[in-house]
Each structure stands twice: as C-alpha cells, then as structure tokens.
Design an enzyme around this catalytic site. Structure first.
Site, mmCIF file in Angstrom:
data_model
loop_
_atom_site.group_PDB
_atom_site.id
_atom_site.type_symbol
_atom_site.label_atom_id
_atom_site.label_comp_id
_atom_site.label_asym_id
_atom_site.label_seq_id
_atom_site.Cartn_x
_atom_site.Cartn_y
_atom_site.Cartn_z
ATOM 1 N N ARG A 147 1.538 -10.724 7.099
ATOM 2 C CA ARG A 147 1.469 -9.524 6.253
ATOM 3 C C ARG A 147 2.736 -8.704 6.510
ATOM 4 N NH1 ARG A 147 -3.409 -9.664 8.921
ATOM 5 N NH2 ARG A 147 -2.840 -7.754 10.024
ATOM 6 N N CYS B 115 13.988 25.249 1.498
ATOM 7 C CA CYS B 115 13.000 25.894 0.627
ATOM 8 C C CYS B 115 12.090 24.828 0.008
ATOM 9 C CB CYS B 115 13.685 26.662 -0.493
ATOM 10 S SG CYS B 115 14.985 27.775 0.053
ATOM 11 N N ASP C 14 11.907 23.744 -3.085
ATOM 12 C CA ASP C 14 12.543 22.853 -4.065
ATOM 13 C C ASP C 14 14.057 22.774 -3.914
ATOM 14 O OD1 ASP C 14 9.931 23.113 -5.586
ATOM 15 O OD2 ASP C 14 10.716 25.150 -5.695
ATOM 16 N N HIS D 30 -5.432 -7.299 13.235
ATOM 17 C CA HIS D 30 -4.197 -6.497 13.174
ATOM 18 C C HIS D 30 -3.789 -6.108 14.593
ATOM 19 C CE1 HIS D 30 -1.164 -4.187 11.170
ATOM 20 N NE2 HIS D 30 -1.601 -3.022 11.587
ATOM 21 N N TYR E 144 15.703 31.767 3.181
ATOM 22 C CA TYR E 144 14.593 32.575 3.705
ATOM 23 C C TYR E 144 14.816 32.945 5.164
ATOM 24 C CZ TYR E 144 11.732 31.539 -0.388
ATOM 25 O OH TYR E 144 11.241 31.445 -1.657
ATOM 26 N N LYS F 111 0.848 -1.201 0.000
ATOM 27 C CA LYS F 111 0.000 0.000 0.000
ATOM 28 C C LYS F 111 0.884 1.253 0.000
ATOM 29 C CE LYS F 111 -0.604 -0.190 5.044
ATOM 30 N NZ LYS F 111 -1.540 0.178 6.101
ATOM 31 N N ARG G 21 -9.846 -0.086 15.072
ATOM 32 C CA ARG G 21 -9.857 0.608 13.777
ATOM 33 C C ARG G 21 -10.970 0.030 12.917
ATOM 34 N NH1 ARG G 21 -4.142 1.108 10.559
ATOM 35 N NH2 ARG G 21 -4.495 -1.094 10.137
HETATM 36 N N1 PMH Z 1 -1.593 -5.375 7.920
HETATM 37 C C1 PMH Z 1 -2.297 -4.245 8.071
HETATM 38 C C2 PMH Z 1 -3.782 -4.354 8.213
HETATM 39 C C3 PMH Z 1 -1.656 -3.021 8.096
HETATM 40 O O1 PMH Z 1 -2.388 -1.907 8.248
HETATM 41 C C4 PMH Z 1 -0.234 -2.963 7.981
HETATM 42 C C5 PMH Z 1 0.539 -1.696 8.053
HETATM 43 C C6 PMH Z 1 0.458 -4.165 7.828
HETATM 44 C C7 PMH Z 1 -0.253 -5.346 7.809
HETATM 45 C C8 PMH Z 1 1.956 -4.220 7.705
HETATM 46 O O2 PMH Z 1 2.552 -3.805 8.880
HETATM 47 P P1 PMH Z 1 4.136 -3.634 8.986
HETATM 48 O O3 PMH Z 1 4.498 -2.583 7.993
HETATM 49 O O4 PMH Z 1 4.372 -3.193 10.385
HETATM 50 O O5 PMH Z 1 4.699 -4.938 8.626
HETATM 51 N N2 PMH Z 1 -0.198 -0.550 8.343
HETATM 52 C C9 PMH Z 1 0.301 0.604 8.803
HETATM 53 C C10 PMH Z 1 -0.522 1.665 9.149
HETATM 54 O O6 PMH Z 1 -1.821 1.642 9.016
HETATM 55 N N3 PMH Z 1 0.175 2.666 9.630
HETATM 56 O O7 PMH Z 1 1.436 2.293 9.614
HETATM 57 C C11 PMH Z 1 1.544 1.028 9.111
#
Ligand code: PMH
Length: 388
Positions: free
Chosen positions: A220, A312, A314, A164, A266, A39, A135
């Site tokens: 994950r 700045c 850029d 999670h 600046y 993601k 969440r």
């Molecule tokens: N699974 C879910 C549902 C997640 O939201 C995330 C990471 C992961 C797995 C992977 O976690 P890791 O990168 O610690 O291995 N999500 C996020 C988050 O929502 N903010 O920071 C990381």
C-alpha cells in the site's frame, strides 16, 4: 489559468507521481502489486487525478479511508478495484457492494450485522489484523477463528487479509519485527482453515521500500507515491529515488516601499528598521499556509525571502531585496531557478511530518495538473463544474 481568479495555486507534477510508482514497482518486483493510497484527496494532491495517474502507471488498485471517498472515485468514472481502509457503518455495506467497493472489517458483530442484509452482488471484504498498531483489527487467533465460519456465506467474499505497521520507517526495527511475527501468528489459522484464495498485504511506503516481505501480494503505497520519504531515516537510507510532485505558488499582488519604523500586519509585530520593499501574497492561514509560517522563506527571483509579520487569513507579506513588478511569481513550496523549498523543510519549520503539509493546503486553493511541463487539467473546488 482561466479556471480561477486568484493568484495562488497548487501545482501537481503527474510525471513525478508516475516516476515514483515506477521506481517502487521496479524495486518490489513483478510478483507484487500496488495499492495506490489516495485517501484524504490523495494526500491533498487530488483524488481522481492521482488515481488516474497511478492506474496509468500500472497500479492495480486504489485504497481510501472512507466509503465516501470510494464513491467519489466511482463518480469520477474510476472503475478499478477500491478498498476502504477505515471503518464503515454496517448498514452502508449495501452501497459498497452496489459499487464494487471492498470494505475492511475487524469485528464479529459488524460481520453479523452485515450478513443479515441482502446484497445484489457479493460484498468484498478485507479482514484487518491488529499486529501492534492498536487502531483497527482482530488481535487474537481466537477472535479470528470465531469469525471464519461466518465468512462462509454466498453474499460475502473474503478478498484479502492485512495489517498496518506503526514503526516501519524507524531506525530501530525491534517493534516492526514484533509486528511481523504477530501478523504471521494471526495469519496462520486463516491460511490453514480458509480454503479459498486471499490476497495478503502488509507494507506501507516505508516497509515496501526497505524490506522484502515475502508473504505480501500487494503493498500500500502512500507518501512515496507523492515523492516524499516516510521519515528522515528512510530519506537517508534512500532505498529508491523519489521526486516531489507537490508545489505551491503565488504572485506578488502589491509591492510597495515602507519607510523605516513602519509596521506590517496584525499586532504590528514587524517593524522595518530602514526603508524596505514589502510584497503582499494572496495566501494565508485559511489556505493551510498557517500562522507558524511567519519568518519562513519563499522564493522570489530564485532567491529566499522571509515572510514578515503575522500571516493573515488570506494574505501574508514578504520582505523583498528590491522592487519587483506586481504579478511576479513566488514559489512557497517547490523549485524556482536553482533554488528549492521541499515539503520536508516546511514540515520541519512547523514541527510536523511531511504527510501533513499537502493535506493541510485547503480545498479552496486551485490545483493545476502538469504533464511534460504542460497544464493538462485545472480544478477549483469553488467551481467544481469548471464554470465561472
Ligand atoms: N495503509 C494504511 C492502512 C494506512 O493508514 C496508510 C497511511 C497507508 C497504508 C500508506 O502509508 P504511507 O503513506 O506511509 O505509504 N495512513 C496514514 C495515517 O493514518 N496517518 O498518516 C498516514
């Protein structure tokens, strides 16, 4: 570097991504598979490039936050299983089904709205359980028992169940263990009452590196895949070895000597106290190299040199120890000769977590992909088709 006309770029070491995946795969054993979490543009590293590298390293499936991200991967030609971890509007489920994208659900009314639709192919779903993250997810056995009968529908396939963890990276494991028990309690009725096979996945990078969760079929893997530890606690424990894949580069585009008592940038907040060599870098806060980076150091000639004056939009300025030719390469994150600036050090400087650092580096920054030290691909969001 013929895909962009700017002397600042990100480099992604795909060999390191592969190395990190192989380290985790060996660590978790053959009976568990991996979702590569790609993601947020693969935590700023590039969706398709990381997805392909991960699949090439033996990862089974991909996970993203939103349906748009999954569709982007499909448009890039990726055919592997993709799970959307975040919320999807029920009316968009048909698009997911058409593209073989699995969705997460966590509310009965969502499932009812989805069931009312027609799908050409069965919609694949993962049930999210909230074991303590607060969440998304079903929170009680009663809620779960109320939705199980709705899943018995030819247009839907319950593919997985997951949760999670909020604190799997911390030294104190009390809350994490509470989440594990809560998940087991919520999973119980599904195991008993749902007659079809499902995959179960609970572990993020921290949990998958630190603990062996027997009930998990998949982990994950997000931050660890990019070569970063999820917290200082996990970094110190060092359950597996990781290699940072992300580095940030620029070049000196204007080197000049200022007299004593001349000012830089600046607000004229930095003043030389003697004649000083000052170099300008074409990178600034609009690239994610935020104003807080003032006084942090960059690598020139294998040595650390400070950013002086305000950053700045850029550009920013560096105080050099001597004159360097225009065009000299500067490393802002990563290694140069024997010196190294880690993503973790940048995160500490701006008082955030390492996750945020590569995510913040803007899309306008070109990304250069390397394998075996060689450039294999260059992307530039300002010219997505590669034409300039
Ligand atoms: N699974 C879910 C549902 C997640 O939201 C995330 C990471 C992961 C797995 C992977 O976690 P890791 O990168 O610690 O291995 N999500 C996020 C988050 O929502 N903010 O920071 C990381």
């Amino acid at each position: 570097m013929d895909h962009f006309y700017r002397d600042s770029w990100v480099e992604i070491n795909l060999d390191h991504v592969e190395y990190n995946i192989k380290q985790l795969a060996a660590h978790i054993g053959d009976d568990k598979e991996i979702y590569a979490v790609v993601k947020a543009n693969a935590y700023g590293h590039g969706y398709a490039q990381i997805a392909q590298a991960a699949l090439g390293a033996g990862v089974q499936a991909l996970a993203v936050a939103f349906l748009d991200e999954a569709l982007h991967l499909r448009k890039s030609g990726i055919q592997a299983a993709i799970l959307v971890l975040g919320a999807t509007r029920p009316e968009d489920a048909v698009i997911a089904a058409d593209h073989d994208i699995s969705l997460t659900f966590y509310r009965k009314d969502w499932l009812e709205a989805v069931r009312a639709q027609q799908f050409k192919k069965p919609l694949q779903l993962h049930m999210k359980l909230d074991s303590g993250m607060g969440r998304l997810g079903f929170r009680t056995v009663e809620e779960i028992q109320a939705v199980l009968p709705l899943l018995d529908d030819a247009s839907i396939r319950l593919e997985g169940v997951y949760t999670h963890f909020a604190t799997a990276d911390e030294a104190d494991l009390t809350y994490y263990e509470g989440q594990r028990s809560k998940f087991d309690e919520l999973l119980g009725p599904i195991r008993r009452e749902w007659p079809h096979p499902i995959i179960v996945h609970t572990d993020n990078s921290a949990a998958s590196m630190r603990f062996a969760a027997d009930e998990s079929d998949f982990v994950r893997f997000g931050i660890g895949m990019y070569g970063l530890y999820p917290s200082k606690t996990v970094k110190e424990e060092h359950p597996i070895s990781l290699r940072q894949a992300f580095s940030l580069h620029s070049r000196l585009v204007h080197v000049k000597q200022l007299e004593a008592h001349e000012a830089v940038s600046y607000g004229a907040t930095y003043e030389t106290d003697k004649p000083e060599w000052i170099g300008t870098l074409p990178i600034g806060y609009a690239d994610g190299w935020i104003r807080k980076m003032q006084n942090f150091e960059v690598l020139v000639d294998g040595k650390k040199m400070p950013i002086v004056g305000r950053v700045c939009m850029d550009q920013c300025m560096v105080k050099l120890d001597k004159a360097y030719p225009n065009g000299t390469e500067v490393v802002l994150i990563g290694g140069q000769e024997d010196a190294f600036i880690s993503v973790d050090e940048v995160a500490d400087w701006v008082d955030t977590i390492n996750y945020e650092v590569p995510c913040l580096i803007a899309a306008r920054m070109p990304r250069v992909y390397k394998r075996f030290g060689r450039i294999v691909e260059v992307t530039n969001a300002l010219s997505p088709d590669g034409s300039l």
